[in-house]
Design an enzyme around this catalytic site. Sequence first.
Site, short mmCIF file in Angstrom:
data_model
loop_
_atom_site.label_atom_id
_atom_site.label_comp_id
_atom_site.label_asym_id
_atom_site.label_seq_id
_atom_site.Cartn_x
_atom_site.Cartn_y
_atom_site.Cartn_z
CG ASN A 1 -2.20 0.84 0.94
OD1 ASN A 1 -2.36 1.34 0.11
ND2 ASN A 1 -2.83 1.29 2.33
CG ASP B 1 -3.93 -7.55 -3.48
OD1 ASP B 1 -4.93 -8.61 -3.71
OD2 ASP B 1 -3.91 -6.27 -3.35
CD GLU C 1 -1.86 -0.75 -3.89
OE1 GLU C 1 -2.49 0.35 -3.74
OE2 GLU C 1 -2.51 -1.64 -3.00
#
Length: 276
Positions: free
Chosen positions: A18, A165, A44
């Site tokens: 993230n 993910d 990410e």
Amino acid sequence: MSLPPSPGPLTVSSVNLNGIRAAGRKGFTAWLASSTADVVCLQEVRARPEDLPADLLAMVRDRGWRLTLAPCESAPGRSGVAVLTRTEPEAVRVGIGVAEFADSGRYLEVDLPGLTVASLYLPKGAAGTPRQEEKDRFLAGFAPYLAERREKAAAEDREVLVCGDWNIAHTRADLRNWRGNGTNSGFLPHEREWIGSLFASGYVDVVRALHPDVDGPYTWWSYRGRAFDNDTGWRIDYHVATPGLAARARSAVVERAPGYDRRWSDHAPVTVRYRR
């Protein structure tokens, strides 16, 4: 086929950061510095090489890691995947062979002796929107790529491991609130069918194979409300392996933070130990 001999097991971790800069400030750099993994897959990342924090790069260098990064060139500051290895990769490939996603920072794979390891950040959709259409196009292109990769690896006598993910919860056991998410992206019937077909085709969901009769273990929790405290999560971060490697998996753990204030991402690392 056997992986090259080693004094110990092969340990692989995977986590969606993230954002590597924010995660680094919150504790990711310390976590990585203490990791004993042989391979770490990151998703990410949200950074180009020149944007990576200096303290992180210094630690990576001092610990002997090799960093391979595939940033999102089409939209800088978004997506991005990376693989950290203890040895220099024999080969590196970016993308899934679909022009639309060639520079999107969604897929990166590296060859190690006897093993191909990939880091995946599958698009996150939103039902009934162009984002879902993009996700579905990725799925349509990714399935044949994975089939081709599996066949090529078998011909080369190597194993394949795709970590990351996947943004799909396969079954009801993979998210706490499955009743309320049947029309939401990540748990749509056609998405579940797609990943189920992948597992039926010869790839193995390693963590589920090791933990067949449990809810979760969840890997992502919304920052909203008390989702983390109540363990109202989703299991969307997978190790997906060819059968030979999957059979060597000995343990799997989701490294869930001890408390909400100790989180450095809305995901938690998934770490699996494989016998060589």
